[in-house]
Design a protein around this motif. Structure first.
Motif, PDB file in Angstrom:
ATOM      1  N   GLY A  29       0.810  -1.215   0.000  1.00 38.51           N
ATOM      2  CA  GLY A  29       0.000   0.000   0.000  1.00 38.51           C
ATOM      3  C   GLY A  29       0.841   1.262   0.000  1.00 38.51           C
ATOM      4  N   ILE A  30       2.009   1.214  -0.670  1.00 39.97           N
ATOM      5  CA  ILE A  30       2.870   2.397  -0.745  1.00 39.97           C
ATOM      6  C   ILE A  30       2.814   2.966  -2.164  1.00 39.97           C
ATOM      7  N   THR A  31       3.149   4.231  -2.286  1.00 37.96           N
ATOM      8  CA  THR A  31       2.993   4.951  -3.548  1.00 37.96           C
ATOM      9  C   THR A  31       4.017   4.500  -4.584  1.00 37.96           C
ATOM     10  N   LEU A  32       3.551   4.277  -5.787  1.00 41.39           N
ATOM     11  CA  LEU A  32       4.425   3.943  -6.911  1.00 41.39           C
ATOM     12  C   LEU A  32       4.804   5.245  -7.608  1.00 41.39           C
ATOM     13  N   THR A  33       6.110   5.506  -7.686  1.00 49.67           N
ATOM     14  CA  THR A  33       6.584   6.755  -8.288  1.00 49.67           C
ATOM     15  C   THR A  33       7.612   6.448  -9.378  1.00 49.67           C
TER      16      THR A  33
END
Length: 240
Positions: A29-33
């Protein structure tokens, strides 16, 4: 480490890249950058603070992934240019030691099997507590033993994986294979004697379980040579 999610230490963060980043973003659930510029600007990126490592490793292994931890092995202040990094440990579903994320009274068992035409060897280890068991079982006892211990991972020789799958039938487990020679009796015996610093296994009462010894030695080989684990806390082994 093509079969692992690689956690790459960068300062105060662990970063994942490319397909690893896509998997980590979905599970954690972490941001894909992406990087802001440069040749790698199109490579997906996902990271988290280093102090969250144990929590996130638990989530990844629980989802059925192997995780390779790649650490900085030089002091950035003392190095000009790129800091040297190495994989220092690999964590798998059956070797995670995130005790605070395990349910109360829940073990995290790694189970090793060695099939033989006479009788089969079996070994069970909880890496988090050091509980280590070995013995021999008949063909009709294998599935019940697996169901009894509910291992998070099963270790098996390459040539025997199909035999194991037939026994498991529809039961789903995380399976790891190693080359057959790892289970050879002399190699397994040396692994056990070296770990326990003894000349023989008579004091443990497992010396008559030849196939169980093979299964147990394979476990120790796997931990030390494949996962780069420290196993000083494993100091005893009992009969199944």
């Amino acid at each position: 480490y093509p079969d692992n999610i690689i956690l790459f230490r960068m300062g105060d963060f662990y970063e994942t890249f490319d397909n690893d980043a896509k998997i980590a973003s979905s599970i954690l659930g972490i941001t894909l950058t992406k990087r802001a510029n440069g040749a790698a600007s199109k490579v997906p990126l996902a990271g988290f603070p280093f102090h969250s490592l144990e929590q996130y490793i638990h989530k990844l292994t629980k989802a059925g992934y192997r995780v390779a931890i790649c650490e900085q092995v030089e002091d950035p202040k003392m190095v000009k240019g790129i800091v040297k990094r190495e994989v220092v440990e690999i964590v798998t579903p059956g070797t995670s030691i995130s005790e605070k994320y395990l349910k109360r009274n829940e073990n995290n068992f790694l189970l090793s099997i060695y099939f033989s035409k006479d009788i089969n060897g079996i070994s069970i280890l909880d890496v988090s507590t050091g509980e280590f068991i070995a013995g021999d079982v008949k063909d009709n006892e294998i599935l019940n033993t697996i169901l009894q211990f509910e291992p998070k991972e099963i270790l098996i020789p390459d040539s025997q994986k199909d035999q194991l799958r037939k026994i498991l039938n529809s039961e789903k487990y995380f399976i790891t294979t190693l080359q057959d020679w790892v289970w050879e009796e002399d190699i397994a015996l040396d692994e056990l004697k070296d770990t326990f610093k003894v000349a023989s296994l008579k004091g443990f009462g497992i010396d008559q379980f030849y196939n169980g010894v093979s299964a147990s030695g394979a476990v120790l080989f796997y931990l030390k040579n494949k996962l780069l684990k420290k196993i000083d806390h494993i100091s005893n082994i009992k009969c199944l």
